[in-house]
Design a protein around this motif. Structure first.
Motif: not given
Length: 239
Positions: A150-170
Motif C-alpha cells: 500500500l505504501t509503495g502504491m501510494a508513493r508512485g510506481v514507474r509505468i508507461h515510462n513515467q512515475t505515477t502521481k502520489p495517491c491514497r490507498t487503504g
C-alpha cells in the motif's frame, strides 16, 4: 457570434472536441461544401457536414439543460468506445435517445462508475491531469495486501515510462484495498499492482470527484443532479 468548428461539432453531440479535431485533420469535415481546416470559425449561416452528413448544434431545452449528463454502472465486458463496429460498445449498451460518449474509460474487464455526456466541450476539463479530479476504486488482488504494498502504491510506481502521481490507498480486506487516483493512465492500477507482483482480480470504480456509484446496479444509469454538475464543473453554468 462566431464559434470554433471543433466546438460546434462537439456541441452537436457528434463526438468530443478532441475527436472533432481528428475528424477535421482527416479531411472528413466540410464547411459550406469545402473541406475545413483546423481553427476554422463558423458564422450563423455556415453549414457543417461530417462524412457528408449535415450537423446542427443542439438547441437548449426548456428544462434549462442543453446537454445530457449520466452516470452508468458499467458491467464487465462492455467496451468504452463510440465505435459502433465494436460489439458491446458502451454507446449501444446505454441506448440513449441522444448521442452520448464516455468521459474517459474503464477497461473492458473493469466495472463501475463512468460518466457519459453529449457535451464534448467538458470532456478534457474533467480528464485533464492537472485538474487533479479524484477517482476512487475498490480493488481485489490475488495475494494478501501488505502495508509495504500500500505504501509503495501510494508513493508512485514507474509505468508507461513515467512515475505515477502520489495517491491514497487503504486496506479493505486480506485481498482487497481502496485507491484514490488523480490521473488516469491506461490500465494504471493493474500495472501499478503488477510492479509489486500482484494481479488484479476485480476492479470497480465507485466515485468520480463528488459523483458516487451508490445503489446503481450493473448496467443501470441515471442523470446527474445539479449539485453533482456543480461539483464536477464549478466554473461552468452552460449545461
Amino acid at each position: 457570434m462566431r464559434m470554433r468548428l471543433n466546438k460546434y461539432i462537439s456541441e452537436s453531440g457528434h463526438c468530443s472536441r478532441r475527436e472533432a479535431d481528428q475528424l477535421i485533420a482527416d479531411g472528413r469535415v466540410c464547411v459550406n461544401g469545402e473541406v475545413a481546416g483546423i481553427g476554422v470559425r463558423l458564422g450563423d449561416d455556415d453549414e457543417v457536414t461530417v462524412d457528408g452528413q449535415a450537423l446542427k448544434a443542439r438547441p437548449r431545452r426548456s428544462s434549462g439543460r442543453r446537454h445530457v449528463y449520466i452516470a452508468l454502472n458499467k458491467p464487465v465486458g462492455i467496451t468504452c468506445t463510440t465505435d459502433s463496429s465494436v460489439k458491446g460498445n458502451i454507446v449501444d449498451f446505454v441506448g440513449h435517445e441522444q448521442r452520448v460518449f464516455p468521459i474517459g474509460r474503464l477497461d473492458k474487464d473493469s466495472e463501475g462508475l463512468i460518466l457519459l455526456t453529449s457535451n464534448g466541450d467538458i470532456v478534457n476539463e474533467i480528464l485533464r491531469a492537472e485538474n487533479s479530479k479524484e477517482k476512487e476504486y475498490l480493488v481485489a488482488v490475488n495475494k494478501a495486501v501488505t502495508p509495504e504494498f500500500l505504501t509503495g502504491m501510494a508513493r508512485g510506481v514507474r509505468i508507461h515510462n513515467q512515475t505515477t502521481k502520489p495517491c491514497r490507498t487503504g486496506r479493505l480486506a486480506k485481498f482487497g484495498f481502496r485507491i484514490v487516483l488523480t490521473q488516469g493512465l491506461n490500465r494504471q492500477i493493474r500495472l501499478m499492482a503488477a510492479a509489486f507482483g500482484y494481479r488484479v482480480t476485480q476492479l470497480r470504480r465507485v466515485r468520480i470527484v463528488n459523483v458516487k456509484l451508490g445503489a446503481l446496479k450493473p448496467g443501470q444509469w441515471r442523470n446527474l443532479t445539479d449539485a453533482e454538475l456543480h461539483g464536477l464543473l464549478p466554473e461552468r453554468t452552460d449545461w
